[in-house]
Design a protein around this motif. Structure first.
Motif, PDB file in Angstrom:
ATOM      1  N   GLU A  55      21.936  14.643  11.019  1.00  0.00           N
ATOM      2  CA  GLU A  55      21.147  13.825  10.101  1.00  0.00           C
ATOM      3  C   GLU A  55      20.396  12.759  10.913  1.00  0.00           C
ATOM      4  OE1 GLU A  55      24.012  12.326   7.319  1.00  0.00           O
ATOM      5  OE2 GLU A  55      24.228  14.262   6.335  1.00  0.00           O
ATOM      6  N   PRO A  56      19.139  12.508  10.569  1.00  0.00           N
ATOM      7  CA  PRO A  56      18.329  11.560  11.357  1.00  0.00           C
ATOM      8  C   PRO A  56      18.751  10.105  11.124  1.00  0.00           C
ATOM      9  CG  PRO A  56      17.097  12.317   9.464  1.00  0.00           C
ATOM     10  CD  PRO A  56      18.385  13.072   9.464  1.00  0.00           C
ATOM     11  N   LYS A  57      19.536   9.566  12.022  1.00  0.00           N
ATOM     12  CA  LYS A  57      20.044   8.200  11.851  1.00  0.00           C
ATOM     13  C   LYS A  57      20.238   7.496  13.182  1.00  0.00           C
ATOM     14  CE  LYS A  57      24.419  10.392  11.472  1.00  0.00           C
ATOM     15  NZ  LYS A  57      25.035  11.171  10.482  1.00  0.00           N
ATOM     16  N   TYR A  58      19.497   7.891  14.167  1.00  0.00           N
ATOM     17  CA  TYR A  58      19.761   7.445  15.527  1.00  0.00           C
ATOM     18  C   TYR A  58      19.442   5.974  15.755  1.00  0.00           C
ATOM     19  CZ  TYR A  58      20.028  12.414  15.766  1.00  0.00           C
ATOM     20  OH  TYR A  58      20.361  13.705  15.503  1.00  0.00           O
ATOM     21  N   GLN A  59      18.451   5.438  15.107  1.00  0.00           N
ATOM     22  CA  GLN A  59      18.095   4.027  15.276  1.00  0.00           C
ATOM     23  C   GLN A  59      19.264   3.126  14.864  1.00  0.00           C
ATOM     24  OE1 GLN A  59      14.594   3.136  15.855  1.00  0.00           O
ATOM     25  NE2 GLN A  59      15.017   0.969  16.059  1.00  0.00           N
ATOM     26  N   VAL A  60      19.866   3.423  13.724  1.00  0.00           N
ATOM     27  CA  VAL A  60      20.958   2.600  13.203  1.00  0.00           C
ATOM     28  C   VAL A  60      22.213   2.753  14.054  1.00  0.00           C
ATOM     29  CG1 VAL A  60      22.467   2.246  11.212  1.00  0.00           C
ATOM     30  CG2 VAL A  60      20.047   2.713  10.865  1.00  0.00           C
ATOM     31  N   THR A  61      22.550   3.976  14.429  1.00  0.00           N
ATOM     32  CA  THR A  61      23.798   4.193  15.157  1.00  0.00           C
ATOM     33  C   THR A  61      23.698   3.813  16.626  1.00  0.00           C
ATOM     34  OG1 THR A  61      23.255   6.515  15.556  1.00  0.00           O
ATOM     35  CG2 THR A  61      24.564   6.010  13.599  1.00  0.00           C
ATOM     36  N   ALA A  62      22.485   3.672  17.155  1.00  0.00           N
ATOM     37  CA  ALA A  62      22.330   3.312  18.561  1.00  0.00           C
ATOM     38  C   ALA A  62      22.505   1.810  18.793  1.00  0.00           C
ATOM     39  CB  ALA A  62      20.960   3.746  19.061  1.00  0.00           C
ATOM     40  N   ALA A  63      22.338   1.023  17.758  1.00  0.00           N
ATOM     41  CA  ALA A  63      22.429  -0.433  17.907  1.00  0.00           C
ATOM     42  C   ALA A  63      23.850  -0.929  17.655  1.00  0.00           C
ATOM     43  CB  ALA A  63      21.467  -1.096  16.916  1.00  0.00           C
ATOM     44  N   TYR A  64      24.279  -1.894  18.436  1.00  0.00           N
ATOM     45  CA  TYR A  64      25.571  -2.579  18.224  1.00  0.00           C
ATOM     46  C   TYR A  64      26.788  -1.653  18.342  1.00  0.00           C
ATOM     47  CZ  TYR A  64      22.163  -5.783  16.266  1.00  0.00           C
ATOM     48  OH  TYR A  64      21.071  -6.565  16.077  1.00  0.00           O
ATOM     49  N   CYS A  65      26.753  -0.721  19.226  1.00  0.00           N
ATOM     50  CA  CYS A  65      27.875   0.191  19.534  1.00  0.00           C
ATOM     51  C   CYS A  65      27.983   1.339  18.537  1.00  0.00           C
ATOM     52  CB  CYS A  65      29.203  -0.536  19.601  1.00  0.00           C
ATOM     53  SG  CYS A  65      29.256  -1.775  20.888  1.00  0.00           S
ATOM     54  N   HIS A  66      28.549   2.427  19.016  1.00  0.00           N
ATOM     55  CA  HIS A  66      28.741   3.616  18.186  1.00  0.00           C
ATOM     56  C   HIS A  66      30.074   3.593  17.451  1.00  0.00           C
ATOM     57  CE1 HIS A  66      25.264   5.570  19.838  1.00  0.00           C
ATOM     58  NE2 HIS A  66      25.747   5.539  21.062  1.00  0.00           N
ATOM     59  N   PHE A  67      31.056   2.851  17.962  1.00  0.00           N
ATOM     60  CA  PHE A  67      32.410   2.920  17.427  1.00  0.00           C
ATOM     61  C   PHE A  67      32.853   1.572  16.891  1.00  0.00           C
ATOM     62  CE2 PHE A  67      32.026   6.076  20.802  1.00  0.00           C
ATOM     63  CZ  PHE A  67      32.239   7.217  20.054  1.00  0.00           C
ATOM     64  N   GLY A  68      33.814   1.618  15.963  1.00  0.00           N
ATOM     65  CA  GLY A  68      34.345   0.392  15.386  1.00  0.00           C
ATOM     66  C   GLY A  68      33.522  -0.149  14.243  1.00  0.00           C
ATOM     67  N   ARG A  69      32.675   0.669  13.678  1.00  0.00           N
ATOM     68  CA  ARG A  69      31.821   0.245  12.566  1.00  0.00           C
ATOM     69  C   ARG A  69      32.312   0.888  11.272  1.00  0.00           C
ATOM     70  NH1 ARG A  69      26.246   0.063  14.878  1.00  0.00           N
ATOM     71  NH2 ARG A  69      25.596  -0.598  12.832  1.00  0.00           N
ATOM     72  N   GLU A  70      32.016   0.268  10.165  1.00  0.00           N
ATOM     73  CA  GLU A  70      32.408   0.799   8.856  1.00  0.00           C
ATOM     74  C   GLU A  70      31.503   1.980   8.494  1.00  0.00           C
ATOM     75  OE1 GLU A  70      34.804   0.197   6.497  1.00  0.00           O
ATOM     76  OE2 GLU A  70      35.718  -0.952   8.122  1.00  0.00           O
ATOM     77  N   PRO A  71      32.090   3.130   8.144  1.00  0.00           N
ATOM     78  CA  PRO A  71      31.257   4.254   7.699  1.00  0.00           C
ATOM     79  C   PRO A  71      30.680   3.985   6.313  1.00  0.00           C
ATOM     80  CG  PRO A  71      33.582   4.822   7.597  1.00  0.00           C
ATOM     81  CD  PRO A  71      33.501   3.459   8.199  1.00  0.00           C
ATOM     82  N   TYR A  72      29.479   4.471   6.089  1.00  0.00           N
ATOM     83  CA  TYR A  72      28.850   4.330   4.775  1.00  0.00           C
ATOM     84  C   TYR A  72      27.826   5.445   4.588  1.00  0.00           C
ATOM     85  CZ  TYR A  72      24.918   2.135   7.256  1.00  0.00           C
ATOM     86  OH  TYR A  72      23.874   1.874   8.113  1.00  0.00           O
ATOM     87  N   THR A  73      27.403   5.620   3.347  1.00  0.00           N
ATOM     88  CA  THR A  73      26.376   6.601   3.007  1.00  0.00           C
ATOM     89  C   THR A  73      25.219   5.863   2.357  1.00  0.00           C
ATOM     90  OG1 THR A  73      28.051   8.303   2.664  1.00  0.00           O
ATOM     91  CG2 THR A  73      25.884   8.709   1.710  1.00  0.00           C
ATOM     92  N   LYS A  74      24.010   6.152   2.837  1.00  0.00           N
ATOM     93  CA  LYS A  74      22.812   5.516   2.287  1.00  0.00           C
ATOM     94  C   LYS A  74      21.747   6.596   2.131  1.00  0.00           C
ATOM     95  CE  LYS A  74      19.443   1.899   3.258  1.00  0.00           C
ATOM     96  NZ  LYS A  74      18.979   0.938   4.249  1.00  0.00           N
ATOM     97  N   ASP A  75      21.204   6.711   0.947  1.00  0.00           N
ATOM     98  CA  ASP A  75      20.180   7.719   0.641  1.00  0.00           C
ATOM     99  C   ASP A  75      20.647   9.124   1.011  1.00  0.00           C
ATOM    100  OD1 ASP A  75      18.447   5.689  -0.240  1.00  0.00           O
ATOM    101  OD2 ASP A  75      17.662   5.377   1.788  1.00  0.00           O
ATOM    102  N   GLY A  76      21.936   9.404   0.821  1.00  0.00           N
ATOM    103  CA  GLY A  76      22.488  10.724   1.087  1.00  0.00           C
ATOM    104  C   GLY A  76      22.801  11.008   2.543  1.00  0.00           C
ATOM    105  N   ILE A  77      22.565  10.050   3.425  1.00  0.00           N
ATOM    106  CA  ILE A  77      22.835  10.224   4.853  1.00  0.00           C
ATOM    107  C   ILE A  77      24.114   9.470   5.206  1.00  0.00           C
ATOM    108  CG2 ILE A  77      21.994   9.783   7.192  1.00  0.00           C
ATOM    109  CD1 ILE A  77      19.161  10.083   6.107  1.00  0.00           C
TER     110      ILE A  77
END
Length: 114
Positions: A55-77
């Motif tokens: 799923e195209p989400k690289y901008q969001v997941t590339a910032a502020y580390c890949h791990f230790g973040r709360e998972p969420y769904t936005k606009d089906g992604i």
């Protein structure tokens, strides 16, 4: 946890678990290896699907580390799907023989080379 793959082979060739003596209860590293084989599909395509990596989400997941973040769904992604843990607590009370029986009765060979 160590996985090995070969080019052109969809299933992992080997799985190695080293706990450095931190396993708890009646289960040892070999039992934990069997539980991983039962509970997880580590074929590359299955990993990509279960973690929603296509799923195209690289901008969001590339910032502020890949791990230790709360998972969420936005606009089906799905974002940070890898942070959702799998409940394996039903294996806690099992003995090595019970884990071996569960492995034998599972369909793990569809997901693993053994």
């Amino acid at each position: 946890v160590q996985l090995s793959y070969a080019i052109g082979v969809a299933k992992p060739l080997s799985l190695f678990v080293e706990t450095y003596g931190t396993e708890q209860g009646k289960l040892d590293a070999d039992d934990i290896t069997s539980i991983i084989k039962i509970a997880f599909d580590c074929r590359p395509g299955a990993i990509a699907q279960s973690l929603a990596l296509r799923e195209p989400k690289y901008q969001v997941t590339a910032a502020y580390c890949h791990f230790g973040r709360e998972p969420y769904t936005k606009d089906g992604i799905k974002y940070f799907e890898w942070e959702n843990t799998k409940d394996l607590s039903h294996f806690n009370g099992m003995s090595s023989a019970q884990v071996a029986a569960a492995l034998a009765s599972s369909s793990y060979l569809t997901k693993w080379v053994d």
